[in-house]
Design an enzyme around this catalytic site. Structure first.
Site, PDB file in Angstrom:
ATOM      1  N   SER A  15       0.500  -1.014   0.102  1.00 42.37           N
ATOM      2  CA  SER A  15       0.366  -0.281   0.132  1.00 42.37           C
ATOM      3  C   SER A  15       1.071   1.141  -0.225  1.00 42.37           C
ATOM      4  O   SER A  15       1.674   1.779  -1.117  1.00 42.37           O
ATOM      5  CB  SER A  15      -0.897   0.191   1.141  1.00 42.37           C
ATOM      6  OG  SER A  15      -1.493   0.868   1.113  1.00 42.37           O
ATOM      7  N   ASP A  70      -9.089  -6.235  -3.966  1.00 41.05           N
ATOM      8  CA  ASP A  70      -9.357  -5.229  -2.986  1.00 41.05           C
ATOM      9  C   ASP A  70      -9.233  -4.099  -3.483  1.00 41.05           C
ATOM     10  O   ASP A  70      -9.874  -3.331  -4.159  1.00 41.05           O
ATOM     11  CB  ASP A  70      -7.432  -4.631  -3.210  1.00 41.05           C
ATOM     12  CG  ASP A  70      -7.098  -3.966  -2.473  1.00 41.05           C
ATOM     13  OD1 ASP A  70      -7.442  -3.105  -2.218  1.00 41.05           O
ATOM     14  OD2 ASP A  70      -5.427  -3.903  -2.506  1.00 41.05           O
ATOM     15  N   HIS A  82      -7.317  -5.491   0.590  1.00 41.16           N
ATOM     16  CA  HIS A  82      -5.883  -5.276   0.800  1.00 41.16           C
ATOM     17  C   HIS A  82      -5.241  -5.922   1.275  1.00 41.16           C
ATOM     18  O   HIS A  82      -5.200  -4.993   3.175  1.00 41.16           O
ATOM     19  CB  HIS A  82      -6.427  -3.841   1.210  1.00 41.16           C
ATOM     20  CG  HIS A  82      -5.658  -2.146   0.904  1.00 41.16           C
ATOM     21  ND1 HIS A  82      -5.454  -2.219  -0.510  1.00 41.16           N
ATOM     22  CD2 HIS A  82      -4.802  -2.034   1.374  1.00 41.16           C
ATOM     23  CE1 HIS A  82      -4.187  -1.158  -0.326  1.00 41.16           C
ATOM     24  NE2 HIS A  82      -4.220  -0.862   1.146  1.00 41.16           N
TER      25      HIS A  82
END
Lengths: 174, 359
Positions: free
Chosen positions: B50, B144, B179
């Site tokens: 991320s 995600d 995610h």
């Protein structure tokens, strides 16, 4: 009132918990507002966008843009992309609003129909506060989600505009 | 005798008062200095999730001289927040670089590639041609919705456009993951969820795949990490006021790396994943250390923490839009001079210094 009956003077633990949740929610709201306020930096943002836009516009080959503007095929990709954006924008906005109103109406109805047992006023109050705060939290989340969706939609149109200028700035295909 | 016993009692009472202070003072300075280990600088690699993946792209591109590969988990291309001129870096970072409305308004890769080449020419980053023979691992989970696959697709395109061989890129979009960084640990979050601490069990160790892809022939990981986790003073390397970097960071050193030269892999955690938020779950629970043990790798885990004041970094993310230079309208968060990149580069250089004690 009997001497040993303290129930009217003691705070029901549920109400105590609900009241401290009110205080916590207030604190969090103020904290979040401060964070949002700090994130808004109009002068810096203006300067950043102004500099970047100027640089971008200087990099555009306006001669090519004019030439491309006479070629129907130059519009094909931008128009397809715009149509996709519009469809996605409508879908996102409608879904966001539907979810928002669902949250509002479902939890609103639940609060309105909460029975109030007179014999346990403190417990009833605690229950009412909890449900109201649940609604507040969920509406807040839904509003944040909606704001983020609107931001995404707005950003998409801006990006499309720049992408179109970028593609029109390329040498025309002969 | 009586007075002696009184004296003893006084001493023991004083000790009760004084000792905790001594102990707590010791605890406060318990963090070690990051040691010089003589790691092979030329074989360095990096990975992250991320915001840590965006930071991975930044750190990798900026320092490509020393890099052999990178692992980007749910992250967009280098300079992503500069995709569109008509909106601020922060708006770009949170829209075009995360979950744009359509793929066509995602990262503006054509422009990002040309900006990267310009930065390379100006020597603000290492020569970008260095990356052509490197190995790149990229991952985007099917479930995600934080950093969507249409964004991560552009990370692959970015590297391809800069000349990385398609065979050197391993891009996985087949896993129904949320995610998160992926593990093979039943105690972690269910695979398709997106939920703190963003470490999901999808029946494989992603860290091992990253290391295997970058370094080729690798030995199987150890059953349990047997090396040493070093908590070190990170601020020693920070020379800027608003980096949001934590006081302490971590390194994992397998025993053999004290006496022989090992390679180095830098790991960047994602938002809300620093040690101040989730403790040791990232730097000790994502499988990196076990594969480090058997493959002569030192792991470096730099840390950032949430900050709601100045700098504004409420989720403790790595900087990929310029928060670390809050006063500047054109913040340099993406070159050798960027505050966070500069600090982590100094850590890498320390680890590469010769270990005098071992000689």
């Amino acid at each position: 009132m009997a001497a040993g009956d303290q129930s009217y003077f003691e705070l029901d633990p549920k109400l105590e918990k609900a009241l401290s949740r009110v205080v916590e929610t207030g604190k969090t709201t103020i904290e979040n507002m401060n964070v949002v306020a700090r994130a808004i930096t109009p002068f810096k943002t203006f300067a950043q966008i102004n500099d970047n836009t100027t640089n971008f516009l200087n990099s555009v080959d306006w001669g090519n843009v004019v030439k491309n503007s006479y070629l129907p095929e130059s519009y094909q990709t931008p128009l397809t992309q715009l149509a996709e954006i519009q469809q996605a924008a409508i879908k996102t906005t409608v879904e966001g609003q539907a979810s928002f109103f669902k949250t509002l109406s479902t939890e609103g109805k639940e609060i309105a129909s909460t029975p109030v047992p007179i014999e346990k006023p403190q417990e009833a109050m605690a229950d009412y506060i909890d449900k109201s705060l649940d609604l507040y939290d969920d509406v807040n989340e839904a509003m944040k989600e909606q704001a983020s969706q609107l931001n995404t939609v707005q950003s998409a149109y801006m990006a499309w505009y720049q992408n179109t200028l970028q593609s029109m700035s390329a040498a025309p295909k002969t | 005798m009586d007075s002696f016993s009184k004296l003893l009692r006084r001493v023991s009472r004083s000790a009760v008062i004084v000792l905790p202070f001594l102990v707590s003072t010791h605890t406060a300075i318990a963090a070690d200095k990051l040691p010089a280990l003589g790691v092979n600088l030329e074989n360095t690699s990096v990975s992250g999730l991320s915001s840590g993946a965006f930071m991975t792209s930044q750190f990798y591109v900026v320092n490509s001289d020393i890099m052999v590969g990178a692992g980007v988990i749910a992250g967009g291309p280098y300079l992503c927040a500069q995709s569109y001129a008509y909106q601020s870096y922060m708006v770009n970072a949170t829209t075009a670089c995360m979950n744009p409305l359509t793929a066509s308004v995602g990262p503006n890769t054509q422009m990002l590639v040309s900006k990267t080449k310009k930065l390379s020419k100006e020597k603000k980053i290492d020569n970008i041609d260095n990356i052509k023979d490197d190995k790149i691992y990229i991952f985007s989970g099917k479930a995600d919705h934080v950093v969507a696959t249409k964004v991560v697709d552009q990370t692959e395109k970015f590297f391809l456009d800069l000349g990385v061989d398609a065979d050197s890129i391993l891009y996985n979009t087949n896993v129904d993951a949320g995610h998160a960084i992926i593990t093979n640990n039943k105690k972690d979050t269910e695979c398709d969820l997106t939920k703190a601490p963003f470490i999901n069990d999808c029946d494989f160790e992603q860290s091992h795949r990253i290391i295997r892809h970058i370094y080729g022939d690798t030995k199987p990981p150890s059953e349990k990490a047997t090396g040493k986790i070093i908590k070190f003073d990170q601020l020693e390397f920070v020379d800027s006021e608003y980096t949001s970097m934590s006081k302490h960071a971590y390194a994992y050193v397998p025993d053999q790396c004290y006496s022989q030269s090992c390679n180095l892999h830098v790991v960047f955690h994602g938002c809300l994943q620093g040690a101040d938020v989730i403790g040791d779950q990232y730097y000790a629970g994502t499988g990196y250390n076990e594969i480090a043990d058997t493959n002569n790798l030192v792991m470096l885990y730099p840390q950032v923490h949430p900050s709601k004041g100045k700098p504004l970094n409420p989720q403790g993310c790595w900087d990929f839009w310029g928060y670390s230079l809050p006063e500047e309208s054109q913040p340099d968060y993406f070159t050798k001079e960027a505050p966070q990149i500069k600090a982590v580069t100094k850590m890498v250089k320390r680890l590469a210094q010769q270990n005098v004690a071992a000689q």
